[in-house]
Scaffold this active site. Structure first.
Site, PDB file in Angstrom:
ATOM      1  N   ASP A 137      44.551  39.469  34.107  1.00 25.21           N
ATOM      2  CA  ASP A 137      43.316  40.251  34.188  1.00 25.21           C
ATOM      3  C   ASP A 137      43.474  41.466  35.086  1.00 25.21           C
ATOM      4  OD1 ASP A 137      40.435  40.520  33.586  1.00 25.21           O
ATOM      5  OD2 ASP A 137      40.173  40.174  35.736  1.00 25.21           O
TER       6      ASP A 137
ATOM      7  N   SER B 204      37.304  39.545  34.722  1.00 26.81           N
ATOM      8  CA  SER B 204      37.104  38.111  34.959  1.00 26.81           C
ATOM      9  C   SER B 204      35.897  37.818  35.835  1.00 26.81           C
ATOM     10  CB  SER B 204      38.360  37.490  35.581  1.00 26.81           C
ATOM     11  OG  SER B 204      38.634  38.046  36.854  1.00 26.81           O
TER      12      SER B 204
ATOM     13  N   ARG C 236      45.062  40.299  42.211  1.00 30.51           N
ATOM     14  CA  ARG C 236      45.331  41.736  42.176  1.00 30.51           C
ATOM     15  C   ARG C 236      46.710  41.949  41.564  1.00 30.51           C
ATOM     16  NH1 ARG C 236      40.702  42.327  42.733  1.00 30.51           N
ATOM     17  NH2 ARG C 236      39.533  43.662  44.189  1.00 30.51           N
TER      18      ARG C 236
ATOM     19  N   GLU D 152      45.728  50.437  36.868  1.00 35.47           N
ATOM     20  CA  GLU D 152      44.644  50.212  35.906  1.00 35.47           C
ATOM     21  C   GLU D 152      43.913  51.517  35.638  1.00 35.47           C
ATOM     22  OE1 GLU D 152      42.232  47.087  37.538  1.00 35.47           O
ATOM     23  OE2 GLU D 152      43.871  45.624  37.470  1.00 35.47           O
TER      24      GLU D 152
ATOM     25  N   HIS E 253      40.452  43.503  33.618  1.00 33.44           N
ATOM     26  CA  HIS E 253      39.861  43.316  34.947  1.00 33.44           C
ATOM     27  C   HIS E 253      38.367  43.006  34.836  1.00 33.44           C
ATOM     28  CE1 HIS E 253      40.540  44.433  39.441  1.00 33.44           C
ATOM     29  NE2 HIS E 253      39.612  43.490  39.319  1.00 33.44           N
TER      30      HIS E 253
ATOM     31  N   THR F 251      36.792  30.305  47.454  1.00 34.26           N
ATOM     32  CA  THR F 251      35.669  29.863  46.622  1.00 34.26           C
ATOM     33  C   THR F 251      36.063  29.766  45.153  1.00 34.26           C
ATOM     34  OG1 THR F 251      34.900  32.165  46.539  1.00 34.26           O
ATOM     35  CG2 THR F 251      33.887  30.725  48.179  1.00 34.26           C
TER      36      THR F 251
END
Length: 318
Positions: free
Chosen positions: A253, A279, A229, A258, A277, A148
């Site tokens: 991103d 987005s 990822r 993290e 992270h 998508t």
């Protein structure tokens, strides 16, 4: 009485919509663990995920029949353990198409038109051209993962007159994608791209999919964008490729670990834009999860059907 637990704070309108569908059920809603922890062991449906839920979901006495994730990625869930249990897992895949595709182009445009450099110069009150001269129009974009998000990105790319190359497991064509490749043809696609955009989920097949070999196959003028990822990339190889000029720059991103460590070279690189992270962040997130995924799935489930939207295949990991 049957129970449904939603481990998220959603507005009263959506709570009422769900209650109308399950008037005879007990509905527990709230992000605070104190609200739901006494109920999850008896819940037939859980929507949302929170730390510590796995002990309830995997308990032999659990009544869980369906877990609706609040995120598109499910790699953080204990999928192997879930696979041994008899319940459905559905993801929130699809809610991110607009915000993430916007972030992709924000990163592409920022790097191409050196907006990140100019922001730094503005902070220093420095008036400097920074050798800016590239443009996006007419360039070639490679979208690695035409789901998508990839399809929305391809649609936007066409507004810039771009040639769109895509990679998807099936190799089946998609609207706005000029040429489709399979993952084992990645080496044929990369040399043709001015932008390489990774939108893949993390699975055993995508883990460290991009390393030194793939960066060497890219143009020296190409930009690498990763909103999938961090573990899809061998981070040390990307750092080396950016440092040595093997590729021109990157918009990142997601990262292997993290939050990104203060010691990471990415923070100081002039040819890198780092976002934390975010987005997929959007004002419409809960609305899309509830109205586009949770409620249609709930109606199907109550009629005795398998939840049809974003049913996760445990063997594939997505």
């Amino acid at each position: 009485m049957k129970k449904m637990v939603i481990t998220r704070n959603i507005d009263q309108t959506h709570i009422s919509q769900i209650k109308d569908i399950i008037p005879d059920w007990e509905l527990i809603v709230g992000k605070d663990k104190q609200i739901w922890q006494e109920h999850v062991k008896d819940a037939e449906i859980i929507a949302g995920w929170s730390k510590g839920l796995d002990e309830y979901c995997l308990d032999p006495q659990s009544k869980l029949k369906w877990l609706q994730s609040w995120s598109a990625g499910v790699d953080y869930l204990p999928l192997e353990e879930f696979n041994s249990r008899d319940f459905f897992l559905t993801s929130a895949n699809g809610v991110h198409a607009y915000p993430i595709s916007e972030t992709i182009f924000a990163l592409m445009l920022g790097l191409t038109r050196k907006i990140h450099t100019y922001v730094k110069n503005q902070q220093k009150k420095t008036w400097h051209h920074a050798n800016m001269g590239q443009e996006i129009h007419g360039k070639t974009i490679g979208i690695i993962g035409v789901g998508t998000i990839g399809r929305e990105t391809a649609k936007i790319a066409k507004a810039f007159g771009m040639k769109v190359l895509g990679v998807r497991h099936s190799g089946m064509p998609a609207h706005n994608v000029d040429e489709m490749y399979t993952p084992n043809q990645l080496g044929e696609l990369l040399p043709a791209c001015d932008y390489v955009v990774v939108t893949l989920p993390l699975t055993k097949d995508t883990y460290q999919m991009f390393g030194a070999e793939q960066f060497r196959q890219m143009k020296a003028s190409a930009f690498f964008i990763n909103i999938g990822r961090g573990e899809i990339v061998v981070e040390a190889d990307l750092i080396q490729a950016l440092s040595e000029g093997t590729i021109a720059g990157a918009g990142l991103d997601v990262f292997e670990k993290e939050p990104l460590s203060n010691e990471s070279p990415f923070w100081e690189m002039e040819n890198v834009i780092v976002t934390p992270h975010t987005s997929g962040s959007t004002e419409h997130y809960n609305q899309r999860v509830v109205e586009n995924i949770l409620i249609p799935n709930l109606k199907a489930y109550l009629s005795g059907k398998v939840p049809p939207i974003n049913l996760v295949d445990f063997s594939k990991g997505y």
